[in-house]
Design a protein around this motif. Structure first.
Motif, PDB file in Angstrom:
ATOM      1  N   SER A 136       0.842  -1.205   0.000  1.00 17.80           N
ATOM      2  CA  SER A 136       0.000   0.000   0.000  1.00 17.80           C
ATOM      3  C   SER A 136       0.876   1.253   0.000  1.00 17.80           C
ATOM      4  O   SER A 136       0.503   2.274  -0.562  1.00 17.80           O
ATOM      5  CB  SER A 136      -0.962   0.006   1.186  1.00 17.80           C
ATOM      6  OG  SER A 136      -0.267   0.279   2.379  1.00 17.80           O
ATOM      7  N   GLY A 161       4.314   1.097  -1.095  1.00 16.12           N
ATOM      8  CA  GLY A 161       4.928   0.891  -2.418  1.00 16.12           C
ATOM      9  C   GLY A 161       6.338   1.421  -2.571  1.00 16.12           C
ATOM     10  O   GLY A 161       6.979   1.179  -3.592  1.00 16.12           O
ATOM     11  N   LEU A 185      -5.371  -0.684  -9.582  1.00 15.27           N
ATOM     12  CA  LEU A 185      -6.174  -0.228  -8.444  1.00 15.27           C
ATOM     13  C   LEU A 185      -5.695   1.167  -8.062  1.00 15.27           C
ATOM     14  O   LEU A 185      -4.511   1.356  -7.791  1.00 15.27           O
ATOM     15  CB  LEU A 185      -5.983  -1.158  -7.239  1.00 15.27           C
ATOM     16  CG  LEU A 185      -6.227  -2.647  -7.460  1.00 15.27           C
ATOM     17  CD1 LEU A 185      -5.980  -3.411  -6.165  1.00 15.27           C
ATOM     18  CD2 LEU A 185      -7.643  -2.890  -7.950  1.00 15.27           C
ATOM     19  N   GLY A 186      -6.626   2.126  -8.064  1.00 13.74           N
ATOM     20  CA  GLY A 186      -6.245   3.457  -7.603  1.00 13.74           C
ATOM     21  C   GLY A 186      -6.360   4.537  -8.654  1.00 13.74           C
ATOM     22  O   GLY A 186      -5.750   5.601  -8.537  1.00 13.74           O
ATOM     23  N   ARG A 203      -3.221  -4.690  -9.552  1.00 13.25           N
ATOM     24  CA  ARG A 203      -1.956  -3.965  -9.415  1.00 13.25           C
ATOM     25  C   ARG A 203      -2.179  -2.553  -8.865  1.00 13.25           C
ATOM     26  O   ARG A 203      -2.912  -1.760  -9.459  1.00 13.25           O
ATOM     27  CB  ARG A 203      -1.299  -3.894 -10.802  1.00 13.25           C
ATOM     28  CG  ARG A 203      -0.072  -3.014 -10.955  1.00 13.25           C
ATOM     29  CD  ARG A 203       1.113  -3.516 -10.159  1.00 13.25           C
ATOM     30  NE  ARG A 203       1.337  -4.941 -10.235  1.00 13.25           N
ATOM     31  CZ  ARG A 203       2.004  -5.557 -11.218  1.00 13.25           C
ATOM     32  NH1 ARG A 203       2.550  -4.861 -12.172  1.00 13.25           N
ATOM     33  NH2 ARG A 203       2.150  -6.860 -11.188  1.00 13.25           N
ATOM     34  N   ALA A 204      -1.561  -2.271  -7.728  1.00 11.98           N
ATOM     35  CA  ALA A 204      -1.666  -0.916  -7.153  1.00 11.98           C
ATOM     36  C   ALA A 204      -1.051   0.106  -8.107  1.00 11.98           C
ATOM     37  O   ALA A 204       0.035  -0.126  -8.656  1.00 11.98           O
ATOM     38  CB  ALA A 204      -0.942  -0.880  -5.806  1.00 11.98           C
ATOM     39  N   ARG A 225      -2.550   5.300  -4.237  1.00 13.65           N
ATOM     40  CA  ARG A 225      -2.250   3.926  -3.821  1.00 13.65           C
ATOM     41  C   ARG A 225      -3.408   3.392  -2.992  1.00 13.65           C
ATOM     42  O   ARG A 225      -3.917   4.096  -2.110  1.00 13.65           O
ATOM     43  CB  ARG A 225      -1.061   3.929  -2.893  1.00 13.65           C
ATOM     44  CG  ARG A 225       0.383   3.716  -3.286  1.00 13.65           C
ATOM     45  CD  ARG A 225       0.838   2.984  -4.369  1.00 13.65           C
ATOM     46  NE  ARG A 225       1.386   1.693  -4.028  1.00 13.65           N
ATOM     47  CZ  ARG A 225       2.007   0.925  -4.923  1.00 13.65           C
ATOM     48  NH1 ARG A 225       2.161   1.303  -6.164  1.00 13.65           N
ATOM     49  NH2 ARG A 225       2.467  -0.242  -4.579  1.00 13.65           N
ATOM     50  N   PRO A 226      -3.860   2.160  -3.219  1.00 16.64           N
ATOM     51  CA  PRO A 226      -4.930   1.583  -2.389  1.00 16.64           C
ATOM     52  C   PRO A 226      -4.428   1.304  -0.974  1.00 16.64           C
ATOM     53  O   PRO A 226      -3.233   1.049  -0.787  1.00 16.64           O
ATOM     54  CB  PRO A 226      -5.275   0.283  -3.118  1.00 16.64           C
ATOM     55  CG  PRO A 226      -4.114  -0.023  -3.984  1.00 16.64           C
ATOM     56  CD  PRO A 226      -3.409   1.261  -4.284  1.00 16.64           C
ATOM     57  N   ARG A 253      -7.921  -2.361   1.487  1.00 18.28           N
ATOM     58  CA  ARG A 253      -8.519  -2.519   0.153  1.00 18.28           C
ATOM     59  C   ARG A 253      -7.784  -3.621  -0.640  1.00 18.28           C
ATOM     60  O   ARG A 253      -8.413  -4.452  -1.296  1.00 18.28           O
ATOM     61  CB  ARG A 253      -8.454  -1.181  -0.600  1.00 18.28           C
ATOM     62  CG  ARG A 253      -9.229  -1.208  -1.893  1.00 18.28           C
ATOM     63  CD  ARG A 253      -9.279   0.152  -2.584  1.00 18.28           C
ATOM     64  NE  ARG A 253     -10.204   0.082  -3.699  1.00 18.28           N
ATOM     65  CZ  ARG A 253     -10.010   0.663  -4.890  1.00 18.28           C
ATOM     66  NH1 ARG A 253      -8.937   1.397  -5.089  1.00 18.28           N
ATOM     67  NH2 ARG A 253     -10.880   0.533  -5.859  1.00 18.28           N
ATOM     68  N   LEU A 254      -6.461  -3.614  -0.545  1.00 19.40           N
ATOM     69  CA  LEU A 254      -5.676  -4.649  -1.236  1.00 19.40           C
ATOM     70  C   LEU A 254      -6.053  -6.043  -0.731  1.00 19.40           C
ATOM     71  O   LEU A 254      -6.249  -6.974  -1.513  1.00 19.40           O
ATOM     72  CB  LEU A 254      -4.180  -4.417  -1.004  1.00 19.40           C
ATOM     73  CG  LEU A 254      -3.534  -3.265  -1.779  1.00 19.40           C
ATOM     74  CD1 LEU A 254      -2.103  -3.033  -1.291  1.00 19.40           C
ATOM     75  CD2 LEU A 254      -3.526  -3.556  -3.274  1.00 19.40           C
ATOM     76  N   ASP A 258       2.193  -7.680  -6.016  1.00 17.97           N
ATOM     77  CA  ASP A 258       0.762  -7.891  -5.716  1.00 17.97           C
ATOM     78  C   ASP A 258       0.570  -8.903  -4.593  1.00 17.97           C
ATOM     79  O   ASP A 258       1.476  -9.668  -4.291  1.00 17.97           O
ATOM     80  CB  ASP A 258       0.051  -8.434  -6.969  1.00 17.97           C
ATOM     81  CG  ASP A 258       0.492  -7.723  -8.236  1.00 17.97           C
ATOM     82  OD1 ASP A 258       0.278  -6.503  -8.308  1.00 17.97           O
ATOM     83  OD2 ASP A 258       1.083  -8.388  -9.115  1.00 17.97           O
TER      84      ASP A 258
END
Ligand code: SF4
Length: 323
Positions: free
Chosen positions: A11, A13, A236-237, A262-263, A278-279, A283-284, A316
């Motif tokens: 999250s 990253g 995602l995001g 994928r964030a 970024r999620p 959420r991830l 991921d």
């Protein structure tokens, strides 16, 4: 580290590293291209983190291995995994580091990098094979001239790389007929990225690209490459809702396609061009668990992947590997 800690790392990253050049490797692939990253291995989980001086995470050496700290507190202990070419155990190569399209989250069109010849790719894989650690080859590519011309060039490279006798995965921009070209060349797996599954957002963030054409290529690919060997990245995001993501996960897995959740990587070269966030770790985790259930319901298995991101797992929470 446990699954929740990996989710927390992903999250964020990014990570601060005392000496970036010592452990970091430059990436030429996809939205995060151009930056340096490290692979942090802890227990069964691997996390790829981009190196950033402003990160709230910090990587520190320990007597044995390394630790990751957040707000001064150690949250994970592990070691740095050595990438072979881009990621551990794979020669993951970007053939054309430029693109005629202009997806608003992707750094590749802005970087306008080099074009690798077949000879260059062959030499890179030969070098990787000499280490004794080469388990798979993954080729990705932007679009230098047209998707068709790119596919033909990549197909020639695939045919040449069959000599290494490891599985080969290909991720390129699809068009009608792409699957036959790649299958005939000897590719084992394909990934065609939908990127954004919200139809309205897709039009904004991937201008000039046909969502339906990607879906058609994915659907045909399952018949040609088989279940567990066809993938699509979903970012995602970008502002998409969880509801749309769940509907798309159901639709794709029912078709035999495995989504890679994928964030988003908010690249500085794309700052201000589109909304990117970024999620959260929650959420991830929620979406990864939903995806795992959907894969199981449709008798799909992430651990059967031979190449690419389901084999690597660094970016991921990967069903079949991490959970
Ligand atoms: S998960 Fe995919 S994109 Fe991420 S490091 Fe591994 S191979 Fe590269």
């Amino acid at each position: 580290m446990d699954l929740e800690t990996k989710a927390l790392l992903l999250s964020v990253g990014t990570v601060q590293v005392a000496k970036p050049s010592a452990g970091g490797r430059a990436s030429t692939a996809g939205p995060g291209a151009g930056g340096q990253s490290v692979f942090f291995q802890s227990g069964p989980h691997l996390a790829r983190l981009s190196i950033a001086a402003s990160s709230p995470l910090r990587l520190e050496s320990r007597e044995e291995g390394v630790a990751i700290l957040m707000d001064g507190r150690e949250i994970a202990r592990g070691r740095l995994a050595e990438p072979l070419l881009h990621c551990p155990e794979q020669a993951y190569i970007t053939v054309s580091e430029r693109c005629i399209f202009d997806c608003k989250f992707c750094a590749v069109p802005k970087l306008q990098g080099g074009i690798k010849s077949g000879q260059t790719v062959l030499q890179m894989v030969e070098e990787a094979a000499r280490t004794g650690h080469l388990r798979a080859i993954s080729l990705t590519s932007g679009v230098e001239v047209s998707p068709q011309a790119e596919a033909e060039r990549v197909a020639e490279i695939v045919a040449d790389l069959k000599r290494f006798r490891v599985p080969i995965g290909v991720s390129i921009s699809p068009f009608p007929g792409v699957n036959k070209i790649l299958k005939d060349a000897g590719a084992d797996e394909v990934k065609y990225n939908l990127e954004c599954v919200d139809p309205d957002l897709f039009l904004q963030v991937c201008p000039g690209i046909s969502y339906q054409e990607i879906m058609d290529a994915l659907q045909e690919a399952v018949a040609i490459f088989g279940k567990n060997h066809v993938f699509t990245n979903i970012i995602l995001g970008l502002g998409e809702s969880d509801e749309i993501l769940r509907i798309s996960i159901d639709e794709l897995t029912e078709m035999g396609i495995i989504p890679v959740l994928r964030a988003v990587f908010p690249h500085p070269l794309r700052a201000g061009e589109t909304w990117m966030e970024r999620p959260s770790a929650k959420r991830l985790l929620d979406l990864a668990r939903y995806l795992k259930k959907a894969l199981e319901e449709n008798i799909l298995d992430g651990s059967a992947a031979l190449t690419g991101c389901y084999r690597c797992t660094g970016c991921d929470l990967t069903p079949g590997r991490d959970l």
